[in-house]
Motif scaffolding. Structure first.
Motif, PDB file in Angstrom:
ATOM      1  N   GLY A 129      43.368  33.904  43.410  1.00 30.53           N
ATOM      2  CA  GLY A 129      43.711  34.846  42.346  1.00 30.53           C
ATOM      3  C   GLY A 129      42.649  35.920  42.152  1.00 30.53           C
ATOM      4  O   GLY A 129      42.710  36.708  41.211  1.00 30.53           O
ATOM      5  N   LYS A 158      45.515  47.623  40.892  1.00 29.64           N
ATOM      6  CA  LYS A 158      45.614  46.407  41.694  1.00 29.64           C
ATOM      7  C   LYS A 158      47.053  45.899  41.720  1.00 29.64           C
ATOM      8  O   LYS A 158      47.712  45.825  40.684  1.00 29.64           O
ATOM      9  CB  LYS A 158      44.681  45.328  41.124  1.00 29.64           C
ATOM     10  N   ASP A 189      42.307  40.335  41.182  1.00 36.43           N
ATOM     11  CA  ASP A 189      42.090  40.965  39.872  1.00 36.43           C
ATOM     12  C   ASP A 189      40.604  41.223  39.679  1.00 36.43           C
ATOM     13  O   ASP A 189      40.192  42.268  39.169  1.00 36.43           O
ATOM     14  CB  ASP A 189      42.522  40.037  38.726  1.00 36.43           C
TER      15      ASP A 189
HETATM   16 MG    MG Z   1      47.166  36.958  40.422  1.00 35.04          MG
END
Ligand code: MG
Ligand code: ASP
Length: 448
Positions: A206, A5, A209
């Protein structure tokens, strides 16, 4: 199969996208999960906010500015006519789509569709670039397999089934152009998914992930690599404390504590799927690809203090009632109120007549306090910070608490929590003491 990632800064410019190739072009089969270019999701959120506020002119200006940025990247990224023109259509189509929302009603669903455009753009741009330089890759649409349920939790079973079905389409038969390249390179979007109603949704900010660890878990991959701009998880916050060092090995339990407590490098819930299927997670640095980084595995190191992290924006709620004395069921009636307002509690300390809890989401605080006041007295302390010391300290181990408190001896402590897990000692301090506390712990616990 490995999952790699790359975050927003790793695809943050044409140059960074080109640099990425060196890290993903090997012959090993892999799935590459990409975030949106850095700044894009924020820009899309701003566009959505303007549309909510019916400030359509402002929204149009923001859309034009973002499109211009992508046009710049496109021209810098590609040099062949074919990819330049494919890129042009790509940018045009996505921005036409975003612009279409300036014409009609705007609701939460439209907002999610807008927020999804960043990852759709970045993955397609990288895919076209790989094509231009002669590297085979497959663009895997995350919206075909990534899904959350009615509670906004990832539906791992659905993800596993549908991801496997998606990958099956690319099994390499003898006549496949991918035969002989040693495996396939899949590119997919982080963050975006569908919800229980099949609508476009996301795994929260975010969340790329999380996409990576969900894919890694669904396929029981060999390893999940999270590439960022930091060389792994540090023993303390490098933005605040001068001397910090990367921790080379972490257990899943330690990593979960650290991720929640503000170590910005990992999305807080993303450790769970990997832990469930025992897939190691490696944190690596795009700017220093050979550095060791941090590997997170099941292995639990014993008896050590590993790292310190802090989380700001905490509110402490002190709840006092004579009725708590020798009573049972009191805590349940308190917790029920938080549950009803879907507000998680982080720290808890109790005495015989009072309990203090902390929350990090103050959205429903007024309603919660109002209900609590029906049967107890309530006091609030805002602007608090949880400082959390993470490690592996078994109950038999002596001396951990004394080390922590000795280091913090000059700082007023609002709450102390020890014994909740073998991995965490937490204290609550007023946020103005955060820096001092982190520096003191760095000195006291790590001699730095
Ligand atoms: Mg991040
Ligand atoms: N692009 C999304 C965000 O900025 C997801 C991610 O980068 O992980 O929050």
């Amino acid at each position: 199969m490995k999952v790699l990632k790359f975050g927003g800064t790793s695809v943050g410019s044409a140059e960074r996208m080109k640099n990425l190739v060196a890290l993903i072009k090997s012959d090993e089969p892999k799935i590459v999960v990409l975030s949106a270019m850095s700044g894009t999701t924020n820009a899309l959120a701003e566009i959505a906010n303007s549309l909510y506020d019916r400030e359509n002119d402002k929204a149009k200006k923001l859309i034009d500015a973002l499109e211009k940025k992508y046009e710049g990247v496109r021209k810098e990224l590609y040099s062949k006519e074919a990819s330049l023109s494919k890129g042009k259509d790509l940018v045009k189509n996505h921005f036409e789509f975003i612009r279409s929302f300036t014409l009609d009603m705007f609701t939460a669903n439209e907002e999610k569709a807008i927020l999804a455009q960043g990852e759709l753009l970045s993955t397609a741009m990288v895919h076209y670039y790989l094509e231009e330089i002669g590297i085979n890759s497959v663009l895997l649409p995350a919206l075909n397999f990534m899904r959350i349920d009615e509670n906004d939790e990832p539906d791992l079973k659905y993800i596993e089934e549908n991801l496997k079905a998606e990958l099956k389409k690319y099994r390499t038969p003898s006549n496949s152009p991918h035969r002989g390249t040693g495996g396939l390179l899949f590119i997919t979007q982080g963050y975006i998914c569908r919800n229980a109603f099949g609508e476009i949704d996301n795994l929260k900010r975010g969340g790329s992930d999380y996409t990576a660890t969900l894919i890694g878990a669904a396929l029981a991959c060999e390893e999940i690599q999270i590439w960022t701009d930091i060389d792994g998880m540090h023993n303390n916050d490098p933005r605040i404390v001068d001397k910090t060092f990367p921790v080379t090995e972490l257990s899943f339990d330690e990593a979960a504590e650290l991720a929640y407590f503000g170590a910005k490098i990992l999305h807080p819930t993303c450790v769970l799927p990997a832990q469930k299927r025992k897939v190691p997670v490696r944190l690596l640095n795009t700017l220093q690809p050979d550095a060791k980084g941090t590997v997170i595995t099941e292995k639990t190191p014993t008896d050590r203090i590993t790292a310190v992290a802090a989380k700001d924006g905490i509110t402490a709620i002190n709840i006092k009632s004579a009725r708590m004395l020798l009573a049972y069921g009191f805590l349940r009636s308190v917790f029920e109120i938080f549950e009803r307002y879907k507000t998680p509690i982080d720290m808890i300390t109790t005495s015989e007549v009072a309990v203090t809890v902390t929350i990090d989401n103050p959205r429903n605080i007024d309603a919660i306090v109002k209900e609590l006041k029906e049967f107890c007295s309530v006091e609030l302390d805002k602007d608090q910070t949880i400082i959390c010391v993470v490690g592996s300290f078994t109950a038999e181990k002596q001396g951990v608490a004394v080390k922590v408190f000795d280091a913090l001896k000059n700082i007023p402590l609002r709450m102390i929590s020890y014994g909740g897990s073998e991995n965490n000692v937490s204290v609550l301090v007023e946020s103005k003491y955060k820096k001092e506390a982190l520096i003191a712990l760095n000195k006291g616990l790590f001699n730095l």
